[in-house]
Each structure stands twice: as C-alpha cells, then as structure tokens.
Motif scaffolding. Structure first.
Motif, PDB file in Angstrom:
ATOM      1  N   HIS A  72       0.824  -1.204   0.000  1.00 41.60           N
ATOM      2  CA  HIS A  72       0.000   0.000   0.000  1.00 41.60           C
ATOM      3  C   HIS A  72       0.866   1.265   0.000  1.00 41.60           C
ATOM      4  CE1 HIS A  72      -3.424  -2.567   0.555  1.00 41.60           C
ATOM      5  NE2 HIS A  72      -2.876  -3.091   1.635  1.00 41.60           N
ATOM      6  N   SER A  73       1.733   1.407   0.999  1.00 42.64           N
ATOM      7  CA  SER A  73       2.601   2.594   1.076  1.00 42.64           C
ATOM      8  C   SER A  73       3.531   2.695  -0.127  1.00 42.64           C
ATOM      9  CB  SER A  73       3.445   2.553   2.356  1.00 42.64           C
ATOM     10  OG  SER A  73       2.624   2.551   3.488  1.00 42.64           O
ATOM     11  N   SER A  74       3.899   1.553  -0.668  1.00 41.25           N
ATOM     12  CA  SER A  74       4.798   1.560  -1.829  1.00 41.25           C
ATOM     13  C   SER A  74       4.157   2.242  -3.030  1.00 41.25           C
ATOM     14  CB  SER A  74       5.228   0.142  -2.190  1.00 41.25           C
ATOM     15  OG  SER A  74       4.105  -0.676  -2.440  1.00 41.25           O
ATOM     16  N   GLN A  75       2.832   2.245  -3.095  1.00 38.71           N
ATOM     17  CA  GLN A  75       2.162   2.906  -4.215  1.00 38.71           C
ATOM     18  C   GLN A  75       2.387   4.413  -4.169  1.00 38.71           C
ATOM     19  OE1 GLN A  75      -1.913   1.515  -4.964  1.00 38.71           O
ATOM     20  NE2 GLN A  75      -1.440  -0.278  -3.692  1.00 38.71           N
ATOM     21  N   GLN A  76       2.296   4.992  -2.975  1.00 40.29           N
ATOM     22  CA  GLN A  76       2.541   6.432  -2.845  1.00 40.29           C
ATOM     23  C   GLN A  76       3.995   6.754  -3.155  1.00 40.29           C
ATOM     24  OE1 GLN A  76       1.137   6.839   1.218  1.00 40.29           O
ATOM     25  NE2 GLN A  76      -0.668   7.946   0.497  1.00 40.29           N
ATOM     26  N   ALA A  77       4.913   5.938  -2.625  1.00 40.32           N
ATOM     27  CA  ALA A  77       6.330   6.170  -2.888  1.00 40.32           C
ATOM     28  C   ALA A  77       6.639   6.005  -4.370  1.00 40.32           C
ATOM     29  CB  ALA A  77       7.179   5.211  -2.049  1.00 40.32           C
ATOM     30  N   ALA A  78       6.040   4.996  -5.005  1.00 40.88           N
ATOM     31  CA  ALA A  78       6.270   4.765  -6.438  1.00 40.88           C
ATOM     32  C   ALA A  78       5.765   5.949  -7.264  1.00 40.88           C
ATOM     33  CB  ALA A  78       5.601   3.466  -6.874  1.00 40.88           C
ATOM     34  N   ALA A  79       4.600   6.464  -6.916  1.00 44.63           N
ATOM     35  CA  ALA A  79       4.065   7.625  -7.636  1.00 44.63           C
ATOM     36  C   ALA A  79       4.995   8.828  -7.476  1.00 44.63           C
ATOM     37  CB  ALA A  79       2.656   7.948  -7.141  1.00 44.63           C
ATOM     38  N   TRP A  80       5.520   9.039  -6.278  1.00 44.95           N
ATOM     39  CA  TRP A  80       6.439  10.149  -6.038  1.00 44.95           C
ATOM     40  C   TRP A  80       7.716   9.967  -6.842  1.00 44.95           C
ATOM     41  CZ3 TRP A  80      11.334  10.987  -4.085  1.00 44.95           C
ATOM     42  CH2 TRP A  80      11.651  12.330  -3.823  1.00 44.95           C
ATOM     43  N   LEU A  81       8.255   8.747  -6.838  1.00 49.02           N
ATOM     44  CA  LEU A  81       9.488   8.485  -7.593  1.00 49.02           C
ATOM     45  C   LEU A  81       9.271   8.644  -9.096  1.00 49.02           C
ATOM     46  CD1 LEU A  81      10.752   5.553  -5.402  1.00 49.02           C
ATOM     47  CD2 LEU A  81      11.986   7.707  -5.798  1.00 49.02           C
ATOM     48  N   ALA A  82       8.111   8.252  -9.587  1.00 50.79           N
ATOM     49  CA  ALA A  82       7.794   8.480 -11.005  1.00 50.79           C
ATOM     50  C   ALA A  82       7.808   9.978 -11.296  1.00 50.79           C
ATOM     51  CB  ALA A  82       6.449   7.858 -11.356  1.00 50.79           C
ATOM     52  N   GLY A  83       7.329  10.762 -10.341  1.00 47.54           N
ATOM     53  CA  GLY A  83       7.340  12.216 -10.482  1.00 47.54           C
ATOM     54  C   GLY A  83       8.734  12.813 -10.471  1.00 47.54           C
ATOM     55  N   GLN A  84       9.714  12.050  -9.979  1.00 51.00           N
ATOM     56  CA  GLN A  84      11.107  12.499  -9.960  1.00 51.00           C
ATOM     57  C   GLN A  84      11.837  12.141 -11.248  1.00 51.00           C
ATOM     58  OE1 GLN A  84      11.853  14.523  -7.315  1.00 51.00           O
ATOM     59  NE2 GLN A  84       9.682  14.054  -7.026  1.00 51.00           N
ATOM     60  N   GLY A  85      11.098  11.572 -12.200  1.00 51.11           N
ATOM     61  CA  GLY A  85      11.686  11.305 -13.504  1.00 51.11           C
ATOM     62  C   GLY A  85      12.035   9.859 -13.789  1.00 51.11           C
ATOM     63  N   PHE A  86      11.774   8.960 -12.853  1.00 50.09           N
ATOM     64  CA  PHE A  86      12.012   7.547 -13.152  1.00 50.09           C
ATOM     65  C   PHE A  86      10.964   7.098 -14.158  1.00 50.09           C
ATOM     66  CE2 PHE A  86      14.237   8.041  -9.165  1.00 50.09           C
ATOM     67  CZ  PHE A  86      15.419   7.359  -9.414  1.00 50.09           C
ATOM     68  N   GLU A  87      11.423   6.454 -15.213  1.00 53.83           N
ATOM     69  CA  GLU A  87      10.547   6.135 -16.339  1.00 53.83           C
ATOM     70  C   GLU A  87       9.700   4.891 -16.128  1.00 53.83           C
ATOM     71  OE1 GLU A  87      13.193   5.903 -19.686  1.00 53.83           O
ATOM     72  OE2 GLU A  87      13.984   7.904 -19.316  1.00 53.83           O
ATOM     73  N   GLU A  88      10.203   3.939 -15.353  1.00 49.21           N
ATOM     74  CA  GLU A  88       9.538   2.651 -15.190  1.00 49.21           C
ATOM     75  C   GLU A  88       9.539   2.304 -13.705  1.00 49.21           C
ATOM     76  OE1 GLU A  88      10.124  -1.769 -17.140  1.00 49.21           O
ATOM     77  OE2 GLU A  88      11.213  -0.093 -18.027  1.00 49.21           O
ATOM     78  N   VAL A  89       8.454   2.655 -13.010  1.00 46.18           N
ATOM     79  CA  VAL A  89       8.375   2.476 -11.563  1.00 46.18           C
ATOM     80  C   VAL A  89       7.259   1.491 -11.243  1.00 46.18           C
ATOM     81  CG1 VAL A  89       8.121   3.617  -9.329  1.00 46.18           C
ATOM     82  CG2 VAL A  89       9.142   4.864 -11.248  1.00 46.18           C
TER      83      VAL A  89
END
Length: 112
Positions: A72-89
C-alpha cells in the motif's frame, strides 16, 4: 502533460526478473529494523535520509521496484518516484509480507 505514474508488479514477475538477472533497482521503504530482520535480496533500504543518494545515483531509465509491508505505502512512494523522472516504476503487490510468506527461502537477513 501526463501525470507520472507507476505500475503494479506481481511477485511472480519480480521473481522471474531476479532469476533472469534483469537490471533493476529494488528499494524497500519499511523501517530499518524490519528491513534488517528480513528483505528481498538485492534490495536497498530507502528512507528520507537516503532518497538524495538514490536520486543522484540511479539511472532514471532503469526499472525501479518499491517494496513496503503490504503493497500500500509503496504505491505512494512509487508515484512520487515516477514524479522524480524515473521512467519505469513499480509497486510490489502484496509487499514484503506476501513475498516472505510465499518465498521464505528468498529472504535476506541483516543490513544488506
């Protein structure tokens, strides 16, 4: 402009990627004691203090998998990391709890 997003990842898919030596970055956002007690081998602990090093060192085009307790928490972190420019999260569905239940022989112990 499209909103950066992440994808859900099944444990079976991650297992296949690891077995095939797929180049990826695996981060675990659980607390340090939980990480030390057990984690997916090859993962690195990620917290607020280690985020800058991750952002500075990991290529944005490399797949990035985020692991938490239950997925669950990983979804929020993944969305944030995608926002930092990671292309495939990816967020690992079921999290470490499901990984440990299904694959107890594939749990690393200690700090690495």
């Amino acid at each position: 402009m499209a909103t950066p997003t992440f994808q859900h990842l099944a444990i079976d898919t991650l297992t296949s990627w690891l077995d095939d030596d797929t180049t990826l970055t695996l981060v675990d956002i659980r607390d340090p004691m939980s990480f030390a007690a057990g984690h997916i081998p090859g993962s690195r602990h990620l917290d607020n203090d280690s985020v800058p090093a991750l952002l500075a060192s990991v290529p944005r085009e490399r797949p990035l998998v985020v692991v938490c307790y239950h997925g669950h928490s990983s979804q929020q972190a993944a969305a944030w990391l995608a926002g930092q420019g990671f292309e495939e999260v990816y967020s690992l569905d079921g999290g470490f709890t499901e990984w440990e239940y299904r694959l107890p022989q594939r749990v690393g112990r200690g700090g690495s």
